[in-house]
Design an enzyme around this catalytic site. Structure first.
Site, PDB file in Angstrom:
ATOM      1  N   ASP A  62      60.503  55.698 -11.218  1.00 60.21           N
ATOM      2  CA  ASP A  62      61.466  54.816 -10.558  1.00 60.21           C
ATOM      3  C   ASP A  62      61.828  53.604 -11.405  1.00 60.21           C
ATOM      4  OD1 ASP A  62      63.110  53.953  -8.491  1.00 60.21           O
ATOM      5  OD2 ASP A  62      61.512  52.841  -7.498  1.00 60.21           O
ATOM      6  N   HIS A  83      71.797  51.190  -7.633  1.00 59.79           N
ATOM      7  CA  HIS A  83      71.218  52.178  -6.718  1.00 59.79           C
ATOM      8  C   HIS A  83      72.266  53.192  -6.281  1.00 59.79           C
ATOM      9  CE1 HIS A  83      67.998  49.120  -6.382  1.00 59.79           C
ATOM     10  NE2 HIS A  83      67.260  50.211  -6.339  1.00 59.79           N
ATOM     11  N   HIS A 124      64.800  59.508  -2.970  1.00 59.56           N
ATOM     12  CA  HIS A 124      64.003  58.291  -2.800  1.00 59.56           C
ATOM     13  C   HIS A 124      64.819  57.031  -2.531  1.00 59.56           C
ATOM     14  CE1 HIS A 124      65.129  57.187  -6.902  1.00 59.56           C
ATOM     15  NE2 HIS A 124      64.592  56.004  -6.683  1.00 59.56           N
ATOM     16  N   ASP A 125      66.107  57.011  -2.852  1.00 65.42           N
ATOM     17  CA  ASP A 125      66.946  55.833  -2.570  1.00 65.42           C
ATOM     18  C   ASP A 125      68.229  56.213  -1.828  1.00 65.42           C
ATOM     19  OD1 ASP A 125      65.636  53.509  -3.365  1.00 65.42           O
ATOM     20  OD2 ASP A 125      66.144  53.799  -5.475  1.00 65.42           O
TER      21      ASP A 125
END
Length: 827
Positions: free
Chosen positions: A723, A557, A597-598
């Site tokens: 994703d 991530h 988004h992360d």
């Protein structure tokens, strides 16, 4: 001659070699005797303490006697051996747990001293070198390195398992690690190396691979796989103590000392960042390489606007005499220092008078390599107005910084545009650092998209990230616009519209900063700046801030994953049916959602955070914890500074609609509602579309009518597929992502065991896990049905073919009982 280092074997498998200067006389370890303990074999036996009989000697006695002969550098042959006493007691474990250990103490006459090192005018003291030997079993090679460490006066630890090796390294932060790469049946040496490299302290560690000798009829093997795994050097199997000693000494005087000097440079940059004088460093051809915060305040620029630019490209004041620049250049090109008064133009267009001192810096080859400029404002009437303005601006910034500080107390690891380059790059050790709860969680582990999170041991993500930002800026200037992208990066980006685009090549060439470059290209292609009515400079600043808040220390991530999801989203938006179902606001929302988004992902799953009672879990009531944090932080970072606020020029209604769409898409990546989202898409989009295609009398495709509720479902499905699209990438990319995901899972499991938390994914134990099985399960459980539905809508035959090929790859490995990413022959 020096005796063997004192050895302590913990129950977890770490053999602790007591620092040779800890003890000066034989003594019994304090503790309640538990009966006699057997002496340790091999190198653990004292070289001069003979066993009762030669026949009954320990297995390593022959090697010990050979070591004495080879090392021979001290006592005479007839000197009395110091007595060795053995007892059982309690000792503090290296990772802070007290447990019973067998301890065997020996006397060592070798005194370990600190070395003095100079870097320029700095005088540094380097502590004794620490070495970690990772060998599953004792043999002549491990003995050779152990005795070589003793001869060199190094502090040495021996680990027998990957877990104990990582545990010991995180406690000691060794400068040199030696890993046995000769046998794969005991442990995967490259996996061990990667797990260590995944931690923050390993950046300055030299890792040596011990490989088997190559016979005359065998072809020399490339070292590239070792380098890619994280090793620095290769050592061909040679149990000679002198050979091992020479290798370690060369490493100390080469890489270790260089890394020590580089670490010391962080203190210099810290001093520059806090200096009140404006400082500018350029190359010999006047390309700006560094400016400090005082320079930014004085000139009104952000360093991202200056780094990599030539001085000649910046606006000049017309108040200087015509020949002043020529005079200055003539002087400094001769290697002479120049001082004088110079008028400079601020970003606002105002001219300010400065006292300037320019000093040439001589480098390799006796040539001028840099120019260092120190600048102070002159106290004139005009300048007083400028000083007041600068101080007023600084006051505004300090308010923002204060706001940022309050925010970081709540979200411990976020980084804003003003704090990217201003932090110290030296982190305290895990043992000495008192973490607040969120920072403690950030120092733990991650997971992968199976539950949408990742895994690996960290030791303070904020420190890790700040260090990488410094490194990124020193190697690679950020582009002012998409047209300023370096040619090597621009050439890669020419292929970004292809599904087979290699994001890892972009990661490498951008020094782990792919999001800014890919973002500039993709957002330009979709006209995002025109839609938002913002400048490309603002967009670039926003991308930099967002990327800065991804943790490059995370195995999975990180900003490369964000760039990969952005690439997939842009690819999906180019498909005809998707394009025909969404308007431009939807496209812009999707691209922004993919980018953020992360953001600030700590490297743990939601389940981990909830089990640990983290501040984020408490804040968001154990519900969509990370996804809520990602969106909240993304908007807070965006609107807190006008330099990066891409929404500042759109009207309120557009902003609210755009914001809601972004939030909805990011929240859709939370996997607990995975099947709910897929079923809604199938029932509301796929089935009516299929019915229309078959010519039934049912209502026509809602997607074709662009109903708002259907547009929401399409956007959710699109970002969900983007994703977790790794299994649909070309095989090489799929394998790389699988390795990163697996490493994150393993580390989270390790951390859960260490912390005594529930193990969320027991199958991801690094000692027993089969990566092919995990990928097969992931594809079967999550991927197949979702991508079948998405393919039926968006028409993605190439992706489905990749998915089938990759599934076959994992199946083949599983059928052959292979638990790794590839067959050993392919590795």
């Amino acid at each position: 001659m020096g005796c063997a280092p004192s050895i302590h074997v913990s129950q977890s498998g770490v053999i602790y070699c007591r620092d040779s200067d800890e003890s000066n006389s034989p003594r019994q370890t304090p503790g309640v005797p538990q009966g006699p303990a057997a002496p340790l074999p091999g190198p653990c036996a004292p070289p001069d303490a003979a066993p009762p009989s030669r026949a009954a000697g320990p297995p390593g006695a022959v090697r010990v006697r050979r070591a004495r002969a080879e090392l021979g550098s001290g006592s005479s042959a007839g000197s009395a051996a110091p007595a060795a006493t053995t007892c059982r007691g309690r000792r503090r474990h290296c990772c802070s747990s007290a447990e019973a250990e067998t301890q065997t103490s020996y006397t060592s006459v070798k005194q370990v001293s600190s070395a003095e090192v100079r870097i320029g005018p700095m005088r540094l003291t380097q502590d004794p070198i620490q070495v970690l030997l990772i060998f599953a079993k004792e043999d002549s090679q491990s003995d050779g390195f152990l005795w070589a460490c003793d001869k060199a006066g190094y502090r040495c630890n021996v680990a027998r398992t990957p877990e104990s090796a990582l545990e010991c390294f995180l406690d000691k932060h060794h400068e040199i690690i030696v890993i046995d790469h000769r046998h794969t049946r005991n442990f995967d040496a490259e996996a061990v190396c990667r797990s260590i490299r995944a931690t923050n302290p390993s950046e300055h560690t030299v890792i040596l691979a011990v490989v088997s000798q190559v016979s005359d009829d065998q072809e020399e093997v490339s070292v590239l796989p070792l380098l890619h795994a994280g090793f620095n050097r290769r050592f061909m199997e040679n149990s000679s103590i002198i050979a091992c000693y020479n290798e370690l000494i060369q490493i100390e005087h080469g890489e270790v000392r260089s890394q020590f000097k580089l670490r010391a440079c962080n203190s210099v940059f810290t001093a520059l960042d806090h200096c009140h004088e404006a400082i500018e460093i350029t190359s010999d051809d006047h390309v700006i390489q560094y400016v400090n915060p005082a320079f930014e305040r004085m000139m009104g620029y952000h360093k991202g606007e200056l780094l990599g630019k030539e001085l000649a490209d910046l606006p000049k004041s017309d108040k200087n005499r015509a020949d002043l620049l020529d005079t200055i250049n003539t002087c400094i090109k001769k290697g002479k220092e120049w001082q004088g008064v110079y008028y400079a133009r601020r970003k606002s267009g105002d001219s300010i008078q400065q006292h300037v001192k320019i000093t040439p810096v001589i480098g390799q080859g006796g040539k001028i390599r840099h120019f260092v400029s120190l600048k102070k404002l002159c106290c004139t009437t005009d300048n007083n107005k400028q000083i007041h303005k600068i101080h007023r601006d600084s006051g505004d910034n300090s308010q923002t910084d204060s706001h940022s500080f309050r925010y970081k107390n709540r979200r411990k690891e976020s980084i804003d545009v003003k704090s990217i380059s201003s932090r110290s790059s030296d982190a305290p050790s895990l043992q000495n650092r008192r973490y607040p709860s969120m920072a403690r969680i950030h120092s733990m582990t991650i997971e992968a998209p199976i539950t949408k999170d990742g895994l690996r041991r960290l030791s303070g993500n904020e420190y890790v990230f700040t260090k990488n930002v410094h490194q990124s800026h020193s190697h690679l200037a950020m582009p002012i616009t998409i047209n300023d992208v370096p040619p090597s990066i621009a050439q890669l980006l020419d292929n970004e519209e292809s599904w087979d685009f290699n994001i890892f090549e972009l990661e490498a060439v951008t020094h782990k900063r792919p999001l800014v470059y890919l973002g500039l290209k993709v957002f330009s292609r979709f006209g995002v700046c025109e839609f938002l009515n913002c400048s490309e400079t603002t967009l670039r600043a926003w991308l930099q801030v967002i990327e800065a808040n991804y943790h490059s220390s995370n195995a999975y991530h990180n900003s490369t994953h964000a760039a990969d999801v952005l690439h997939a989203t842009a690819f999906f938006l180019g498909k005809e049916r998707v394009k025909g179902s969404l308007d431009q606001l939807d496209e812009v929302a999707a691209l922004i959602a993919a980018t953020v988004h992360d953001v600030d992902h700590p490297g743990r799953t939601n389940s981990f955070l909830c089990n640990a009672g983290s501040e984020l879990a408490v804040l968001y009531n154990d519900t969509a914890v990370l996804e809520s944090h990602h969106t909240a932080l993304a908007f807070q970072l965006t609107v807190k500074d006008t330099k990066c606020n891409i929404f500042k020029n759109i009207d309120r209604n557009h902003y609210r609609t755009l914001r809601q769409a972004i939030i909805d898409m990011v929240l859709a990546t939370e996997m607990t509602k995975h099947f709910e989202h897929v079923n809604k898409f199938v029932n509301s989009i796929n089935k009516p579309m299929a019915a229309e295609t078959e010519g039934s009398e049912g209502e026509c495709s809602p997607a074709g009518k662009n109903f708002p509720e259907n547009q929401i479902l399409i956007k959710r499905m699109m970002i969900k597929c983007a994703d977790v699209a790794n299994p649909c990438r070309p095989l090489d990319l799929c394998i790389e992502w699988a390795g990163r995901i697996s490493e994150e899972y393993f580390a989270q499991t390790d951390e859960e065991k260490r912390q005594g938390l529930p193990v969320v994914m027991p199958v991801f134990d690094r000692n027993t896990c089969s990566i092919p099985k995990s990928q097969i399960s992931f594809i079967d459980y999550f991927i197949t049905d979702m991508f079948d539905a998405w393919d039926a809508f968006a028409h993605l035959p190439a992706l489905m073919q990749h998915l089938a090929d990759n599934y076959k790859h994992w199946k083949t490995l599983d059928d052959l009982k292979c638990r790794s990413l590839r067959l050993p022959s392919e590795s």
